[in-house]
Design a protein around this motif. Structure first.
Motif, short mmCIF file in Angstrom:
data_model
loop_
_atom_site.label_atom_id
_atom_site.label_comp_id
_atom_site.label_asym_id
_atom_site.label_seq_id
_atom_site.Cartn_x
_atom_site.Cartn_y
_atom_site.Cartn_z
N GLN A 1 11.73 4.68 0.18
CA GLN A 1 11.12 4.38 -1.12
C GLN A 1 10.97 5.64 -1.96
N ARG A 2 10.58 6.73 -1.30
CA ARG A 2 10.44 7.99 -2.03
C ARG A 2 11.78 8.43 -2.62
N MET A 3 12.83 8.34 -1.83
CA MET A 3 14.14 8.80 -2.29
C MET A 3 14.68 7.93 -3.42
N GLU A 4 14.50 6.61 -3.31
CA GLU A 4 15.01 5.73 -4.36
C GLU A 4 14.25 5.92 -5.67
N LEU A 5 12.94 6.14 -5.57
CA LEU A 5 12.16 6.41 -6.77
C LEU A 5 12.55 7.76 -7.36
N ALA A 6 12.77 8.75 -6.50
CA ALA A 6 13.18 10.08 -6.97
C ALA A 6 14.53 9.99 -7.69
N GLU A 7 15.46 9.22 -7.16
CA GLU A 7 16.76 9.07 -7.82
C GLU A 7 16.59 8.44 -9.19
N GLN A 8 15.72 7.44 -9.27
CA GLN A 8 15.47 6.78 -10.55
C GLN A 8 14.96 7.77 -11.59
N TRP A 9 14.00 8.61 -11.20
CA TRP A 9 13.43 9.60 -12.13
C TRP A 9 14.44 10.68 -12.49
N ILE B 1 0.84 -1.20 0.00
CA ILE B 1 0.00 0.00 0.00
C ILE B 1 0.87 1.25 0.00
N LEU B 2 1.91 1.25 0.83
CA LEU B 2 2.81 2.40 0.87
C LEU B 2 3.49 2.61 -0.48
N SER B 3 3.99 1.53 -1.07
CA SER B 3 4.71 1.63 -2.34
C SER B 3 3.82 2.17 -3.46
N ALA B 4 2.52 1.88 -3.38
CA ALA B 4 1.59 2.32 -4.41
C ALA B 4 1.04 3.73 -4.16
N ASN B 5 1.34 4.29 -2.99
CA ASN B 5 0.79 5.61 -2.63
C ASN B 5 1.86 6.52 -2.04
N LEU B 6 3.00 6.62 -2.74
CA LEU B 6 4.11 7.42 -2.22
C LEU B 6 3.77 8.90 -2.17
N GLU B 7 2.94 9.38 -3.11
CA GLU B 7 2.62 10.81 -3.15
C GLU B 7 1.68 11.20 -2.02
N GLN B 8 0.67 10.36 -1.76
CA GLN B 8 -0.28 10.65 -0.69
C GLN B 8 -0.50 9.39 0.14
N PRO B 9 0.44 9.04 0.98
CA PRO B 9 0.33 7.80 1.77
C PRO B 9 -0.65 7.96 2.93
N PRO B 10 -1.25 6.87 3.37
CA PRO B 10 -2.10 6.93 4.56
C PRO B 10 -1.24 7.13 5.80
N SER B 11 -1.86 7.61 6.88
CA SER B 11 -1.15 7.72 8.15
C SER B 11 -0.88 6.32 8.69
N VAL C 1 6.78 12.44 -5.49
CA VAL C 1 7.08 11.55 -4.37
C VAL C 1 6.59 12.11 -3.04
N GLY C 2 5.69 13.10 -3.12
CA GLY C 2 4.99 13.52 -1.91
C GLY C 2 5.55 14.69 -1.15
N TYR C 3 6.44 15.50 -1.77
CA TYR C 3 7.01 16.66 -1.08
C TYR C 3 6.46 17.94 -1.70
N SER C 4 5.72 18.72 -0.93
CA SER C 4 5.22 20.00 -1.42
C SER C 4 6.29 21.08 -1.30
N ASN C 5 7.28 20.86 -0.44
CA ASN C 5 8.36 21.83 -0.23
C ASN C 5 9.64 21.28 -0.86
N PRO C 6 10.12 21.87 -1.96
CA PRO C 6 11.34 21.37 -2.62
C PRO C 6 12.56 21.37 -1.70
N GLY C 7 12.59 22.32 -0.75
CA GLY C 7 13.72 22.37 0.18
C GLY C 7 13.77 21.15 1.08
N HIS C 8 12.59 20.71 1.55
CA HIS C 8 12.54 19.50 2.37
C HIS C 8 12.94 18.28 1.55
#
Length: 331
Positions: free
Chosen positions: A276-284, A232-242, A299-306
């Motif tokens: 998972q977010r970071m590894e997918l981001a590196e791939q892209w 579930i997490l891997s399929a919802n990296l942009e908006q994951p559940p709590s 990958v779910g970050y609204s703030n590019p600095g974060h």
């Protein structure tokens, strides 16, 4: 109605298929290039015979319609598969891609159906090794007779498959295979070395994975819930559940969910999500098709600095440096 193709159907269609690949692409004498049938999509497959009994296939395919590939029962070599983009769907395996690789021993493969979806691009590295080749590498060494190693040599019995986590180093090796800097015999030697290094990493995982007691500390039903939560997490990296929502969806308490992630994956739920977010981001970023801001959002970050800070903690380089081709300084 979804189109269903057999191996003979696919071979016949590919004989007349156009080949879509980068301009000025030059083949070496030990590789063959095939295309994707036009009415299914576009792309190409490079098959490289690295040595007798060892080959490498580099696939870049994008489909414009849903279709299925129906493979009958067949003899199977030792195989390693890593998706650099997209996911593979097969009815006898869990979905793999992202941080899940495919590692299979030799033996007999059951019949299966592979599902391919419109609008999805698959960039895939596939290694095939005949069992005799691997045995020869351990000639005079009893290591290949060990119980973990014997999982790879099933002869006329059903093969055994594994799904190791794709590390940054594994992904880097797969990318190096795609972008070999040499030509001719030197390129062939370079790719042989990369394949053997990848194989060594998978064998090390196999040996270590079979000695870890962690899975036995959790009930089978709980294990299934934890693995479901990971999917579930891997399929919802942009908006994951709590964590609480995720625990409720898979049917365990949030405390059990956190414990399960620590025991199985060595991380908290949030730590696993971030990885998972970071590894997918590196791939892209390596593909170079999107801006840093676009990838941060995907990958779910609204703030590019974060996003930049998290990426640098993971890889030791900034997203911009990654986009420009600099390799990670951290494992």
């Amino acid at each position: 109605m979804t189109l269903i193709l057999t191996p003979s159907d696919w071979d016949e269609l590919c004989q007349q298929a156009p080949i879509t690949c980068p301009q000025n692409f030059v083949l070496d004498e030990f590789e063959v290039l095939t295309g994707v049938p036009e009415y299914l999509g576009r792309g190409c497959n490079r098959v490289l015979e690295l040595s007798p009994g060892m080959w490498l296939t580099l696939s870049d395919e994008a489909y414009c319609r849903d279709w299925m590939f129906k493979e009958p029962e067949h003899d199977h070599p030792i195989q390693i598969g890593i998706c650099l983009s997209g996911f593979m769907h097969c009815d006898i395996h869990p979905k793999f891609g992202g941080t899940r690789s495919y590692f299979s021993g030799s033996g007999v493969s059951p019949a299966y159906v592979e599902q391919n979806h419109a609008g999805k691009r698959i960039i895939y590295v596939n290694v095939g090794i005949e069992p005799e080749v691997l045995k020869a590498l351990f000639l005079g060494d009893r290591a290949w007779q060990s119980e973990p190693m014997q999982q790879l040599f099933k002869g006329e019995d059903w093969k055994v498959s594994f799904y190791p986590t794709v590390t940054a180093r594994m992904r880097s090796l797969a990318q190096q295979m795609w972008n070999a800097p040499y030509r001719g015999a030197v390129k062939r030697m370079y790719l042989q070395a990369k394949v053997l290094e990848l194989l060594a990493m998978q064998l090390d995982w196999l040996d270590g994975n079979r000695s870890k007691p962690s899975d036995g500390q959790l009930k089978p039903t709980t294990l299934n819930c934890i693995y479901h939560a990971r999917e579930i997490l891997s399929a919802n990296l942009e908006q994951p559940p709590s964590v609480l929502e995720l625990a409720q969806r898979v049917g365990v308490s949030d405390r059990t969910l956190q414990r399960g992630f620590r025991e199985l994956f060595g991380k908290t739920v949030f730590g696993y999500l971030t990885e998972q977010r970071m590894e997918l981001a590196e791939q892209w970023l390596r593909q170079g098709n999107c801006t840093i801001a676009e990838i941060a959002t995907m990958v779910g970050y609204s703030n590019p600095g974060h996003f930049t800070a998290a990426f640098k903690r993971k890889f030791g380089i900034t997203p911009r440096e990654c986009l420009l081709g600099k390799m990670s300084v951290l494992e």
